[in-house]
Design a protein around this motif. Sequence first.
Motif, PDB file in Angstrom:
ATOM      1  N   LYS A   3       0.844  -1.110  -0.097  1.00 55.50           N
ATOM      2  CA  LYS A   3       0.053  -0.086   0.052  1.00 55.50           C
ATOM      3  C   LYS A   3       0.886   1.210  -0.045  1.00 55.50           C
ATOM      4  O   LYS A   3       1.867   1.278   0.549  1.00 55.50           O
ATOM      5  N   ILE A   4       0.215   2.257  -0.748  1.00 57.93           N
ATOM      6  CA  ILE A   4       1.339   3.446  -0.609  1.00 57.93           C
ATOM      7  C   ILE A   4       0.301   4.669  -0.293  1.00 57.93           C
ATOM      8  O   ILE A   4      -1.005   4.859  -0.708  1.00 57.93           O
ATOM      9  N   PRO A  73      15.883   6.248  -3.237  1.00 55.18           N
ATOM     10  CA  PRO A  73      15.253   5.562  -4.096  1.00 55.18           C
ATOM     11  C   PRO A  73      15.616   4.118  -3.933  1.00 55.18           C
ATOM     12  O   PRO A  73      14.745   3.147  -4.214  1.00 55.18           O
ATOM     13  N   LYS A  74      16.841   3.724  -4.086  1.00 52.53           N
ATOM     14  CA  LYS A  74      17.203   2.384  -3.952  1.00 52.53           C
ATOM     15  C   LYS A  74      16.822   1.579  -2.745  1.00 52.53           C
ATOM     16  O   LYS A  74      16.505   0.205  -3.009  1.00 52.53           O
ATOM     17  N   ASP A  75      16.335   2.092  -1.758  1.00 49.64           N
ATOM     18  CA  ASP A  75      15.863   1.366  -0.562  1.00 49.64           C
ATOM     19  C   ASP A  75      14.223   1.520  -0.693  1.00 49.64           C
ATOM     20  O   ASP A  75      13.747   1.213   0.490  1.00 49.64           O
ATOM     21  N   ARG A  76      13.548   2.089  -1.625  1.00 47.60           N
ATOM     22  CA  ARG A  76      12.058   1.916  -1.400  1.00 47.60           C
ATOM     23  C   ARG A  76      11.423   0.790  -2.275  1.00 47.60           C
ATOM     24  O   ARG A  76      10.242   0.303  -2.284  1.00 47.60           O
ATOM     25  N   ASP A  77      12.264  -0.173  -3.069  1.00 45.42           N
ATOM     26  CA  ASP A  77      11.779  -1.147  -3.704  1.00 45.42           C
ATOM     27  C   ASP A  77      10.456  -1.072  -4.656  1.00 45.42           C
ATOM     28  O   ASP A  77       9.419  -1.545  -4.540  1.00 45.42           O
ATOM     29  N   GLN A 154       7.851  -3.876  -5.152  1.00 46.59           N
ATOM     30  CA  GLN A 154       6.677  -3.795  -4.598  1.00 46.59           C
ATOM     31  C   GLN A 154       5.656  -2.864  -5.043  1.00 46.59           C
ATOM     32  O   GLN A 154       4.131  -2.827  -4.923  1.00 46.59           O
ATOM     33  N   ALA A 155       6.088  -1.895  -6.054  1.00 44.52           N
ATOM     34  CA  ALA A 155       5.074  -1.297  -6.672  1.00 44.52           C
ATOM     35  C   ALA A 155       5.795  -0.771  -8.092  1.00 44.52           C
ATOM     36  O   ALA A 155       7.102  -0.570  -8.061  1.00 44.52           O
ATOM     37  N   VAL A 186       0.629  -6.072  -9.143  1.00 43.59           N
ATOM     38  CA  VAL A 186       1.619  -5.155  -8.359  1.00 43.59           C
ATOM     39  C   VAL A 186       0.880  -3.698  -8.272  1.00 43.59           C
ATOM     40  O   VAL A 186       0.357  -3.291  -9.270  1.00 43.59           O
ATOM     41  N   THR A 187       1.092  -3.013  -7.073  1.00 44.22           N
ATOM     42  CA  THR A 187       0.431  -1.484  -7.016  1.00 44.22           C
ATOM     43  C   THR A 187       1.149  -0.707  -7.837  1.00 44.22           C
ATOM     44  O   THR A 187       2.106  -0.882  -8.099  1.00 44.22           O
TER      45      THR A 187
END
Length: 226
Positions: A3-4, A73-77, A154-155, A186-187
């Motif tokens: 979820k975002i 960004p690289k840690d947001r999947d 994840q999205a 995918v979201t």
Amino acid sequence: MAKIVLDGVDKVYSGGVKAVDNLNLEINDGEFMVLVGPSGCGKSTGLRMIAGLEEITGGDLYIGDEVVNDRPPKDRDIAMVFQNYALYPHMTVEQNLAFGLKLRKIPKQEIQKRVQDAASMLGLESYLKRRPAALSGGQRQRVAMGRAIVREPQAFLMDEPLSNLDAKLRVQMRASLNQLHERLGVTTVYVTHDQTEAMTLGDRVAVLRDGRLQQVDTPKNLFDRP
Ligand code: ADP
Ligand code: ADP
């Protein structure tokens, strides 16, 4: 999948432009959300904040249950697909698809499997050895999507991904996008200024104007009113 949530998110650029103003939006797990509105209404800024490419200047942004305001960004999947494809010109389609996974030290067999799966989903099997210059616009856009898919994020975030294609291809690609979404679940957050796209793609559509959220509803409720 995740979820975002945008909770009172603001963006004031350094010059003082308030591009996004107190945006509250909840994008459900697996939902396809379209952000639509005229040029300059803050769609791109909103998307780039979710990606972490633009700092938020107020409010909170959640991916899953975590506040990610300060996360790079690289840690947001999350995987993003851009309008201009951003493919590596010197690499083949296969290499373009595999590159990010190699950097991430994913085992070779797993990379091959993901690349094959994505190529088959996107109808790119016979183009794997070509370079981007030898592909049509639609094929390039498919490679760009493939590069996002193989990451298994994840999205997905997409910024006007079809706007460089001609009308006929856009119709085809919309169908492909819907199929992909059904298959992968995918979201997805999708930015466009095109109402037809918004109408035919989203589970829900968020309408922005001057940085503010005007409405958020299903395409049917927004556009089919008598
Ligand atoms: P859209 O994607 O809906 O066209 P944008 O998010 O690109 O809208 O822009 C929203 C507003 O923010 C516009 O007024 C635009 O001029 C401004 N803007 C966008 N990027 C920047 C930037 N890097 N610096 C200053 N202002 C910007
Ligand atoms: P790659 O993104 O090619 O897999 P890295 O994992 O080293 O390689 O990513 C480098 C940076 O670029 C990271 O911040 C990553 O999140 C970002 N990045 C690369 N490709 C994308 C994409 N398609 N969508 C979103 N971010 C991306």
